[in-house]
Design a protein around this motif. Structure first.
Motif, PDB file in Angstrom:
ATOM      1  N   UNK A  95       0.833  -1.195   0.000  1.00  0.00           N
ATOM      2  CA  UNK A  95       0.000   0.000   0.000  1.00  0.00           C
ATOM      3  C   UNK A  95       0.872   1.250   0.000  1.00  0.00           C
ATOM      4  N   UNK A  96       0.476   2.219  -0.794  1.00  0.00           N
ATOM      5  CA  UNK A  96       1.182   3.487  -0.990  1.00  0.00           C
ATOM      6  C   UNK A  96       2.518   3.326  -1.725  1.00  0.00           C
ATOM      7  N   UNK A  97       2.771   2.152  -2.285  1.00  0.00           N
ATOM      8  CA  UNK A  97       3.985   1.951  -3.079  1.00  0.00           C
ATOM      9  C   UNK A  97       3.697   2.272  -4.543  1.00  0.00           C
ATOM     10  N   UNK A  98       4.717   2.677  -5.327  1.00  0.00           N
ATOM     11  CA  UNK A  98       4.499   2.990  -6.753  1.00  0.00           C
ATOM     12  C   UNK A  98       4.093   1.739  -7.539  1.00  0.00           C
ATOM     13  N   UNK A  99       3.031   1.887  -8.292  1.00  0.00           N
ATOM     14  CA  UNK A  99       2.535   0.763  -9.085  1.00  0.00           C
ATOM     15  C   UNK A  99       3.539   0.333 -10.146  1.00  0.00           C
ATOM     16  N   UNK A 100       4.204   1.289 -10.791  1.00  0.00           N
ATOM     17  CA  UNK A 100       5.120   0.951 -11.870  1.00  0.00           C
ATOM     18  C   UNK A 100       6.345   0.197 -11.378  1.00  0.00           C
ATOM     19  N   UNK A 101       6.633   0.231 -10.069  1.00  0.00           N
ATOM     20  CA  UNK A 101       7.732  -0.566  -9.541  1.00  0.00           C
ATOM     21  C   UNK A 101       7.445  -2.053  -9.607  1.00  0.00           C
ATOM     22  N   UNK A 102       6.172  -2.419  -9.772  1.00  0.00           N
ATOM     23  CA  UNK A 102       5.803  -3.825  -9.887  1.00  0.00           C
ATOM     24  C   UNK A 102       5.892  -4.331 -11.319  1.00  0.00           C
ATOM     25  N   UNK A 103       6.103  -3.440 -12.266  1.00  0.00           N
ATOM     26  CA  UNK A 103       6.093  -3.813 -13.679  1.00  0.00           C
ATOM     27  C   UNK A 103       7.530  -3.966 -14.151  1.00  0.00           C
ATOM     28  N   UNK A 104       7.883  -5.171 -14.558  1.00  0.00           N
ATOM     29  CA  UNK A 104       9.203  -5.432 -15.122  1.00  0.00           C
ATOM     30  C   UNK A 104       9.098  -5.730 -16.601  1.00  0.00           C
ATOM     31  N   UNK A 105      10.123  -6.351 -17.144  1.00  0.00           N
ATOM     32  CA  UNK A 105      10.092  -6.746 -18.544  1.00  0.00           C
ATOM     33  C   UNK A 105      10.496  -5.631 -19.470  1.00  0.00           C
ATOM     34  N   UNK A 106       9.898  -5.613 -20.651  1.00  0.00           N
ATOM     35  CA  UNK A 106      10.280  -4.703 -21.719  1.00  0.00           C
ATOM     36  C   UNK A 106      10.031  -3.250 -21.328  1.00  0.00           C
ATOM     37  N   UNK A 107      11.010  -2.389 -21.633  1.00  0.00           N
ATOM     38  CA  UNK A 107      10.837  -0.960 -21.390  1.00  0.00           C
ATOM     39  C   UNK A 107       9.762  -0.373 -22.292  1.00  0.00           C
ATOM     40  N   UNK A 108       9.555  -0.961 -23.466  1.00  0.00           N
ATOM     41  CA  UNK A 108       8.518  -0.462 -24.373  1.00  0.00           C
ATOM     42  C   UNK A 108       7.135  -0.616 -23.746  1.00  0.00           C
ATOM     43  N   UNK A 109       6.880  -1.783 -23.136  1.00  0.00           N
ATOM     44  CA  UNK A 109       5.589  -1.999 -22.498  1.00  0.00           C
ATOM     45  C   UNK A 109       5.421  -1.057 -21.313  1.00  0.00           C
ATOM     46  N   UNK A 110       6.458  -0.851 -20.531  1.00  0.00           N
ATOM     47  CA  UNK A 110       6.387   0.071 -19.398  1.00  0.00           C
ATOM     48  C   UNK A 110       6.073   1.487 -19.863  1.00  0.00           C
ATOM     49  N   UNK A 120       9.764 -11.167  -3.275  1.00  0.00           N
ATOM     50  CA  UNK A 120      10.135 -12.578  -3.261  1.00  0.00           C
ATOM     51  C   UNK A 120      10.551 -13.082  -4.638  1.00  0.00           C
ATOM     52  N   UNK A 121      10.154 -12.378  -5.687  1.00  0.00           N
ATOM     53  CA  UNK A 121      10.461 -12.804  -7.053  1.00  0.00           C
ATOM     54  C   UNK A 121      10.900 -11.582  -7.846  1.00  0.00           C
ATOM     55  N   UNK A 122      12.198 -11.298  -7.812  1.00  0.00           N
ATOM     56  CA  UNK A 122      12.713 -10.123  -8.495  1.00  0.00           C
ATOM     57  C   UNK A 122      12.681 -10.274 -10.006  1.00  0.00           C
ATOM     58  N   UNK A 123      12.719 -11.508 -10.489  1.00  0.00           N
ATOM     59  CA  UNK A 123      12.626 -11.713 -11.934  1.00  0.00           C
ATOM     60  C   UNK A 123      11.215 -11.471 -12.440  1.00  0.00           C
ATOM     61  N   UNK A 124      10.234 -11.748 -11.586  1.00  0.00           N
ATOM     62  CA  UNK A 124       8.847 -11.551 -11.976  1.00  0.00           C
ATOM     63  C   UNK A 124       8.281 -12.730 -12.730  1.00  0.00           C
ATOM     64  N   UNK A 125       6.971 -12.722 -12.867  1.00  0.00           N
ATOM     65  CA  UNK A 125       6.276 -13.752 -13.629  1.00  0.00           C
ATOM     66  C   UNK A 125       5.262 -13.088 -14.541  1.00  0.00           C
ATOM     67  N   UNK A 126       4.904 -13.794 -15.581  1.00  0.00           N
ATOM     68  CA  UNK A 126       3.984 -13.236 -16.570  1.00  0.00           C
ATOM     69  C   UNK A 126       2.585 -13.110 -15.976  1.00  0.00           C
ATOM     70  N   UNK A 127       2.038 -11.907 -16.121  1.00  0.00           N
ATOM     71  CA  UNK A 127       0.665 -11.659 -15.706  1.00  0.00           C
ATOM     72  C   UNK A 127       0.040 -10.655 -16.662  1.00  0.00           C
ATOM     73  N   UNK A 128      -1.282 -10.762 -16.790  1.00  0.00           N
ATOM     74  CA  UNK A 128      -2.050  -9.791 -17.545  1.00  0.00           C
ATOM     75  C   UNK A 128      -2.666  -8.803 -16.564  1.00  0.00           C
ATOM     76  N   UNK A 129      -2.614  -7.526 -16.912  1.00  0.00           N
ATOM     77  CA  UNK A 129      -3.273  -6.496 -16.106  1.00  0.00           C
ATOM     78  C   UNK A 129      -4.330  -5.818 -16.968  1.00  0.00           C
ATOM     79  N   UNK A 130      -5.492  -5.641 -16.394  1.00  0.00           N
ATOM     80  CA  UNK A 130      -6.643  -5.053 -17.085  1.00  0.00           C
ATOM     81  C   UNK A 130      -6.996  -3.775 -16.335  1.00  0.00           C
ATOM     82  N   UNK A 131      -6.690  -2.627 -16.912  1.00  0.00           N
ATOM     83  CA  UNK A 131      -6.787  -1.332 -16.231  1.00  0.00           C
ATOM     84  C   UNK A 131      -8.017  -0.577 -16.725  1.00  0.00           C
ATOM     85  N   UNK A 132      -8.876  -0.177 -15.796  1.00  0.00           N
ATOM     86  CA  UNK A 132     -10.110   0.536 -16.126  1.00  0.00           C
ATOM     87  C   UNK A 132     -10.188   1.805 -15.294  1.00  0.00           C
ATOM     88  N   UNK A 133     -10.362   2.980 -15.937  1.00  0.00           N
ATOM     89  CA  UNK A 133     -10.472   4.225 -15.169  1.00  0.00           C
ATOM     90  C   UNK A 133     -11.869   4.409 -14.602  1.00  0.00           C
TER      91      UNK A 133
END
Length: 575
Positions: A429-444, A467-480
């Motif tokens: 909570x109160x942490x930056x959301x984009x810090x959870x997104x890894x992988x390609x810089x283009x997607x970020x 616990x997993x600095x490499x990360x795992x594949x997930x889909x995110x569905x963002x709705x305003x």
């Protein structure tokens, strides 16, 4: 999310004042005028189209085809009452297989209802035993020469036991049957949402599922009457109420003349108790047309565990009710109530899964802002051989829309405000959301751009955690979700695990020498020793990590393909 009792009332006047500018304006027309219907239908129904007759019909004075008296117009209100009625539960009890499913559901999800079920079944056995004894007594015939056999035996009755059995059955109908139906529909909808987000939904179902995971509201439990403070654009399209009417009101304006009062009571009790709840019940749009609403609500707690808001997700499941999808007991009941011609009419005129027929929209939402299609972002495919078939699902069905979700502040903050219990770990909570997104810089970069523009986006990302600095594949569905000023107040992020990451093929482990302690040569080390797959001199084997690095390098070599392409979905763009 009709959280309190009420009826379908005409709209009232909201007077919103802007303290900074000193302006005051009305959000709706005066209460003396009713809201005009947005779907203007003629007197024609689905079955009597009054088609003109052509040709020379000798002796006939008919101008149009006569009505078919055997066909009755379909009524969603009547169908919903049948779905939650006594006859439906009786059909469940009359089939041992269906009764076993219902019993298993109660044992797993509603154990407090198991004693009521056992009580009713035992009372039913006792009543059947009485009925059997009466049948045997009636079959006794007088014996000549024995006067004591001449008087007929008085039949046994137990009205008290009958009353208790009836009340136990009514309790199961009122509370447990709706919970059972809701559980079944959640499994169907959750699977459809997962496949819709991950792009594995069948092409012929994509149009019917458009907007399936985008109908949300946030209510403020600290304010009187628990009003809506934020709502998504899909909520406005589904209910036909504009944002200026929705914000500041309780969701009871969706209730109508045939909304189940027991459903409203359960929602209200769950909201007041601060617990999650799911319900399927009848609601009404602005034009008065009914729809079956699958409502899922959950409390949003701050870092101290205090409930601040409620999040509500709504799905129009009218098509599931029409088609009796995955409810064998209801199909059996309708087959007994309708003849073959009527069943064919129901199948023929059954609706889509998600919505009724809406009026044509000019790509402009009801709050006046242009409707922009949802973006679809994903990494370039590293190896086609690693992709699983669309039919394989090793992770099974989702338990509900609230299994993994986040609510974050709008751009530029993008800090995580609330999280589902499955994602709520210390420090999130109160942490930056984009810090959870890894992988390609283009997607970020493109994900950040879409969130900054206020555009709904679906992306396949590498989800990073402590616990997993490499990360795992997930889909995110963002709705305003939009507030009273027309600006985005919060983002609803639904996370779905990527099934393909669970079924990809790993490299084989290196061969083991026939003799313990054998030393391989330098050339052999290059061809298959454990050291080849160890990263950074780590002591553990790294065959999995080595495969990940190879895939990442291959992915970065193809990351330059950033041209925008139209995806298979009509309302998404593949980037």
């Amino acid at each position: 999310m009709s959280s309190v009792n009420g009826t379908h009332k005409p709209p009232e006047v909201d007077d919103i004042s802007d303290s900074s500018s000193g302006k005051s304006y009305e959000t709706q027309e005066p209460a003396a005028r009713e809201l005009p219907p947005l779907q203007a239908h003629s007197a024609l129904d689905e079955f009597d189209q009054m088609r003109p007759l052509s040709g020379d019909l000798l002796g006939s004075f008919d101008l149009v085809a006569p009505p078919e008296q055997s066909h009755q117009p379909f009524s969603l209100e009547i169908r919903t009452e049948q779905l939650f009625g006594r006859e439906h539960l009786q059909a469940v009890f009359s089939n041992p297989t269906l009764l076993l499913r219902f019993t298993a559901f109660l044992s797993t999800h509603r154990p407090r209802s198991v004693p009521i079920l056992i009580y009713y079944l035992d009372a039913l056995k006792a009543l059947r035993a009485i009925k059997y004894s009466n049948a045997v007594a009636e079959a006794l015939s007088p014996i000549p020469g024995h006067d004591f056999t001449t008087p007929s035996v008085q039949l046994t009755t137990n009205p008290v036991l009958e009353e208790k059995a009836a009340r136990a059955f009514e309790a199961l109908v009122e509370d447990d049957l709706p919970a059972y139906i809701t559980h079944m529909y959640i499994q169907i909808v959750s699977l459809s949402i997962s496949q819709r987000i991950t792009g594995t939904l069948a092409p012929h179902l994509r149009e019917a599922s458009e907007g399936l995971a985008e109908c949300f509201v946030v209510t403020d439990v600290t304010r009187p009457d628990n009003p809506i403070v934020f709502a998504s654009e899909e909520f406005n399209r589904t209910t036909q109420y504009g944002m200026s009417y929705v914000i500041g009101r309780n969701c009871r304006f969706l209730q109508g003349p045939r909304t189940n009062r027991s459903s409203v009571r359960r929602i209200r009790d769950a909201t007041m108790a601060g617990r999650e709840h799911c319900e399927v019940f009848l609601n009404y749009r602005r034009d008065g047309s009914p729809f079956v609403n699958l409502l899922m609500i959950a409390p949003l707690c701050d870092s101290r565990g205090q409930i601040r808001y409620h999040i509500g997700a709504q799905v129009d499941v009218s098509g599931l009710v029409k088609d009796c999808t995955d409810l064998e007991s209801f199909q059996q009941l309708l087959s007994e109530m309708l003849n073959m011609g009527e069943l064919e009419t129901v199948r023929r005129f059954g609706g889509k899964m998600h919505r009724e027929s809406y009026e044509d929209e000019d790509e402009v939402s009801r709050n006046g802002t242009p409707h922009r299609p949802r973006l679809l972002l994903k990494e370039p495919t590293a190896d086609p051989g690693l992709s699983s078939t669309s039919g394989s699902r090793t992770s099974g069905k989702l338990s509900g829309i609230f299994q993994h979700y986040l609510l974050i502040r709008p751009y530029p903050s993008l800090r995580i405000l609330f999280a589902s219990p499955t994602l709520r770990v210390p420090g999130i909570l109160q942490s930056p959301f984009m810090n959870k997104i890894g992988g390609s810089s283009r997607v970020r970069d493109e994900l950040t751009s879409a969130l900054g523009e206020g555009r709904g986006v679906t992306a396949k990302v590498r989800w990073v955690s402590r616990a997993d600095e490499e990360g795992r594949n997930r889909w995110i569905h963002c709705t305003p979700l939009v507030g009273s000023n027309g600006q985005i107040g919060v983002w609803m992020i639904v996370l779905v695990d990527d099934d393909q990451g669970l079924t990809r093929r790993w490299k084989q482990a290196p061969p083991v020498g026939p003799h313990r302690g054998k030393v391989y040569g330098a050339s052999q080390e290059r061809s298959g020793t454990t050291d080849e797959y160890t990263l950074g001199g780590a002591s553990r084997s790294g065959s999995i990590r080595g495969d990940f690095v190879a895939n990442q390098q291959h992915s970065h070599r193809h990351s330059g393909h950033s041209a925008s392409l139209r995806s298979s979905s009509p309302n998404s763009v593949r980037i």
